[in-house]
Design an enzyme around this catalytic site. Sequence first.
Site, mmCIF file in Angstrom:
data_model
loop_
_atom_site.group_PDB
_atom_site.id
_atom_site.type_symbol
_atom_site.label_atom_id
_atom_site.label_comp_id
_atom_site.label_asym_id
_atom_site.label_seq_id
_atom_site.Cartn_x
_atom_site.Cartn_y
_atom_site.Cartn_z
ATOM 1 N N TRP A 11 0.643 -1.574 0.061
ATOM 2 C CA TRP A 11 0.027 -0.083 -0.072
ATOM 3 C C TRP A 11 0.857 1.514 0.534
ATOM 4 O O TRP A 11 0.683 2.194 -0.084
ATOM 5 C CB TRP A 11 -0.722 0.432 1.319
ATOM 6 C CG TRP A 11 -2.111 -1.198 1.086
ATOM 7 C CD1 TRP A 11 -2.279 -1.617 -0.157
ATOM 8 C CD2 TRP A 11 -3.068 -1.224 1.626
ATOM 9 N NE1 TRP A 11 -3.274 -2.655 -0.132
ATOM 10 C CE2 TRP A 11 -4.151 -2.033 1.287
ATOM 11 C CE3 TRP A 11 -3.428 -1.170 3.433
ATOM 12 C CZ2 TRP A 11 -5.076 -3.461 2.427
ATOM 13 C CZ3 TRP A 11 -4.488 -1.446 4.291
ATOM 14 C CH2 TRP A 11 -5.447 -2.462 3.726
ATOM 15 N N LYS A 12 1.953 1.579 -0.143
ATOM 16 C CA LYS A 12 2.825 2.238 0.458
ATOM 17 C C LYS A 12 2.312 3.144 1.649
ATOM 18 O O LYS A 12 2.156 3.002 2.202
ATOM 19 C CB LYS A 12 3.359 2.550 -1.146
ATOM 20 C CG LYS A 12 3.246 1.450 -2.244
ATOM 21 C CD LYS A 12 3.586 2.019 -3.454
ATOM 22 C CE LYS A 12 4.648 0.997 -4.579
ATOM 23 N NZ LYS A 12 4.566 1.161 -5.306
ATOM 24 N N HIS A 96 12.579 -2.052 -0.811
ATOM 25 C CA HIS A 96 11.971 -1.896 -2.155
ATOM 26 C C HIS A 96 12.742 -0.724 -2.925
ATOM 27 O O HIS A 96 13.515 -0.208 -2.054
ATOM 28 C CB HIS A 96 10.410 -1.272 -1.254
ATOM 29 C CG HIS A 96 9.015 -1.337 -2.625
ATOM 30 N ND1 HIS A 96 8.960 -0.139 -3.623
ATOM 31 C CD2 HIS A 96 8.424 -1.736 -3.209
ATOM 32 C CE1 HIS A 96 8.326 0.427 -4.177
ATOM 33 N NE2 HIS A 96 7.580 -0.436 -4.625
ATOM 34 N N GLU A 168 11.207 -6.370 -8.752
ATOM 35 C CA GLU A 168 10.747 -5.104 -9.331
ATOM 36 C C GLU A 168 10.990 -4.305 -10.177
ATOM 37 O O GLU A 168 12.417 -3.536 -9.785
ATOM 38 C CB GLU A 168 9.588 -4.469 -8.754
ATOM 39 C CG GLU A 168 8.889 -5.684 -7.717
ATOM 40 C CD GLU A 168 7.824 -4.406 -6.635
ATOM 41 O OE1 GLU A 168 7.167 -4.932 -6.558
ATOM 42 O OE2 GLU A 168 8.680 -3.277 -5.933
ATOM 43 N N SER A 213 3.106 -2.447 -12.130
ATOM 44 C CA SER A 213 2.262 -1.831 -12.936
ATOM 45 C C SER A 213 1.945 -3.529 -13.171
ATOM 46 O O SER A 213 0.559 -4.023 -14.314
ATOM 47 C CB SER A 213 2.432 -1.853 -14.217
ATOM 48 O OG SER A 213 3.230 -0.345 -14.020
ATOM 49 N N GLY A 234 0.976 -2.565 -6.274
ATOM 50 C CA GLY A 234 1.063 -1.349 -5.431
ATOM 51 C C GLY A 234 -0.737 -1.153 -5.735
ATOM 52 O O GLY A 234 -1.542 -1.410 -5.331
ATOM 53 N N GLY A 235 -0.879 0.592 -6.537
ATOM 54 C CA GLY A 235 -2.011 0.619 -7.359
ATOM 55 C C GLY A 235 -2.972 -0.224 -7.058
ATOM 56 O O GLY A 235 -3.854 0.909 -6.176
HETATM 57 P P1 13P Z 1 2.654 -0.457 -8.823
HETATM 58 O O1 13P Z 1 1.551 -2.210 -8.762
HETATM 59 O O2 13P Z 1 1.770 0.680 -8.537
HETATM 60 O O3 13P Z 1 2.916 0.180 -10.157
HETATM 61 O O4 13P Z 1 3.387 -1.184 -7.847
HETATM 62 C C1 13P Z 1 4.472 -2.060 -7.751
HETATM 63 C C2 13P Z 1 5.061 -1.793 -6.840
HETATM 64 O O5 13P Z 1 6.118 -0.965 -5.999
HETATM 65 C C3 13P Z 1 4.629 -2.629 -5.758
HETATM 66 O O6 13P Z 1 5.584 -2.899 -4.756
#
Ligand code: 13P
Length: 250
Positions: A11-12, A96, A168, A213, A234-235
């Site tokens: 979730w950052k 990360h 990643e 992504s 992430g998103g």
């Molecule tokens: P996104 O899925 O938003 O590109 O982010 C990937 C990520 O950094 C997961 O740790």
Amino acid sequence: MARRKLLFGNWKMNKTIAESKAFAKESKKLLKLATAKGVDIGVAPVYLSLETVRKTNPKLTVAAENCHFEDHGAFTGEISIPMLKEIGIDWVIIGHSERRTYFAETSETCNKKLLALQANNMTPIYCVGETLKEFEAKKTKKVIEEQVKVGLKGLDAAYVAKSVIAYEPVWSIGTGKNASKEIAEDICSYIRKLVDKLYGNVSKNVRILYGGSVKPENVHAYLLEKDVDGALVGGASLKVDSFKALIENI
Ligand code: 13P
């Protein structure tokens, strides 16, 4: 034993405690769906929300997004492993790319954190990946080799077997430019080979995820690849509906 698929939401710096709690309530349904599909799921909220999420759905795997390698001391703004353990957290994302880029994290500091997690029997999701510049200069494997070798240095094979590694590529994170499934498989299988060279047979047990992504529309293609054991998202992990679609499409 076959490696179980793993779908993890990073979730950052998103979601307040209240928002995290609302997701955690809904995650009971997500967990049911995932269990029926034979998929493991988890989320990594900000520190402030960890305890709330864990208490709201004690069955959901919950990871911190970072930790310090020292137990305590003069490290303003940091959180230690015993502090995470005290609230029942036993998974942590390490290295990360956003931490490497914006907070000067290196493979050496990641290694210290991984050793400390090993000493506390906690599961890491260790992130590796190259920048766009490195990708264009065809240095991906060189970069990954350094991150894997230095990051995992000195760990026990049995611990590595239980660990999770996430590939990643930095250029694919939050950009919508996801790596092709061929690139993901090429690098995930390369990581497995590196682990095999360093730790032998346990490479068969390590779960290696792709991240960058990942969306409900493309998750299936990655998961069909031999060495891709899941995704770090992430998103698309922030909304319950989107997380649900990710599980459904695996
Ligand atoms: P996104 O899925 O938003 O590109 O982010 C990937 C990520 O950094 C997961 O740790």
